[in-house]
Scaffold this motif. Structure first.
Motif, PDB file in Angstrom:
ATOM      1  N   PRO A  23       0.807  -1.224   0.000  1.00 40.31           N
ATOM      2  CA  PRO A  23       0.000   0.000   0.000  1.00 40.31           C
ATOM      3  C   PRO A  23       0.844   1.279   0.000  1.00 40.31           C
ATOM      4  O   PRO A  23       0.520   2.237  -0.694  1.00 40.31           O
ATOM      5  N   MET A  46       0.980   4.124  -3.096  1.00 39.66           N
ATOM      6  CA  MET A  46       0.731   5.541  -2.857  1.00 39.66           C
ATOM      7  C   MET A  46       1.895   6.402  -3.333  1.00 39.66           C
ATOM      8  O   MET A  46       1.694   7.464  -3.926  1.00 39.66           O
ATOM      9  N   THR A  94      -4.428  13.088   2.025  1.00 33.89           N
ATOM     10  CA  THR A  94      -4.270  11.643   1.884  1.00 33.89           C
ATOM     11  C   THR A  94      -3.313  11.088   2.937  1.00 33.89           C
ATOM     12  O   THR A  94      -3.597  10.075   3.582  1.00 33.89           O
ATOM     13  N   TYR A 115      -4.377   8.634   5.968  1.00 32.91           N
ATOM     14  CA  TYR A 115      -3.741   7.317   6.028  1.00 32.91           C
ATOM     15  C   TYR A 115      -3.104   7.081   7.395  1.00 32.91           C
ATOM     16  O   TYR A 115      -3.176   5.981   7.947  1.00 32.91           O
ATOM     17  N   ASN A 131      -6.622   3.381   6.763  1.00 30.10           N
ATOM     18  CA  ASN A 131      -7.383   2.739   5.700  1.00 30.10           C
ATOM     19  C   ASN A 131      -6.957   3.358   4.377  1.00 30.10           C
ATOM     20  O   ASN A 131      -7.248   4.527   4.105  1.00 30.10           O
ATOM     21  N   SER A 132      -6.256   2.596   3.559  1.00 31.18           N
ATOM     22  CA  SER A 132      -5.730   3.113   2.297  1.00 31.18           C
ATOM     23  C   SER A 132      -6.831   3.587   1.369  1.00 31.18           C
ATOM     24  O   SER A 132      -6.698   4.627   0.722  1.00 31.18           O
ATOM     25  N   LEU A 133      -7.894   2.834   1.291  1.00 34.23           N
ATOM     26  CA  LEU A 133      -8.973   3.175   0.366  1.00 34.23           C
ATOM     27  C   LEU A 133      -9.632   4.499   0.735  1.00 34.23           C
ATOM     28  O   LEU A 133      -9.855   5.352  -0.131  1.00 34.23           O
ATOM     29  N   VAL A 134      -9.911   4.696   2.002  1.00 39.30           N
ATOM     30  CA  VAL A 134     -10.527   5.955   2.449  1.00 39.30           C
ATOM     31  C   VAL A 134      -9.585   7.123   2.186  1.00 39.30           C
ATOM     32  O   VAL A 134     -10.006   8.185   1.707  1.00 39.30           O
ATOM     33  N   ILE A 136      -7.052   7.398  -0.041  1.00 36.72           N
ATOM     34  CA  ILE A 136      -6.866   7.667  -1.471  1.00 36.72           C
ATOM     35  C   ILE A 136      -8.123   8.278  -2.068  1.00 36.72           C
ATOM     36  O   ILE A 136      -8.051   9.249  -2.841  1.00 36.72           O
ATOM     37  N   MET A 137      -9.272   7.755  -1.729  1.00 43.30           N
ATOM     38  CA  MET A 137     -10.520   8.291  -2.288  1.00 43.30           C
ATOM     39  C   MET A 137     -10.773   9.719  -1.802  1.00 43.30           C
ATOM     40  O   MET A 137     -11.223  10.566  -2.575  1.00 43.30           O
ATOM     41  N   SER A 138     -10.494  10.000  -0.560  1.00 42.93           N
ATOM     42  CA  SER A 138     -10.692  11.353  -0.044  1.00 42.93           C
ATOM     43  C   SER A 138      -9.744  12.336  -0.723  1.00 42.93           C
ATOM     44  O   SER A 138     -10.152  13.444  -1.088  1.00 42.93           O
TER      45      SER A 138
END
Length: 102
Positions: free
Chosen positions: A40, A44, A73, A77, A82-85, A87-89
């Motif tokens: 992860p 990133m 980001t 992180y 949470n990588s997904l949260v 990156i999406m944010s």
């Protein structure tokens, strides 16, 4: 003609089966576990490097969307884990800054 098709078939089957035989040895060595823990962060870093590679920080908008989204980001992180949260944010903030604000 038959020998060519047979050779190509054997090479193709061998190349497709090789990862399954090699996976057992790799899994025992712990390398796969290490890769799963570090991936992860590596993803990133690659995304950030790809995003800012052609950005000019001396002309308007001075990289403000990139730096702001990257900071959000990284912050998310480190706090949420949470990588997904994260990156999406960062992506949503970047898109808002680029398309609406700047």
């Amino acid at each position: 003609m038959f020998s060519i098709v047979l050779t190509i078939s054997l090479v193709t089957i061998s190349l497709r089966a090789l990862p399954f035989f090699a996976m057992d040895r790799i899994a025992r060595s712990g390398y796969l576990r290490y890769l799963g823990q570090q991936m992860p962060i590596g993803v990133m870093v690659l995304l950030v490097a790809y995003t800012i590679r052609n950005e000019s920080f001396v002309k308007y908008p001075y990289g403000i969307p990139h730096v702001t989204a990257a900071a959000l980001t990284i912050f998310l992180y480190l706090t949420v884990k949470n990588s997904l949260v994260a990156i999406m944010s960062g992506l949503v903030l970047y898109m808002v800054l680029v398309n609406v604000v700047i």
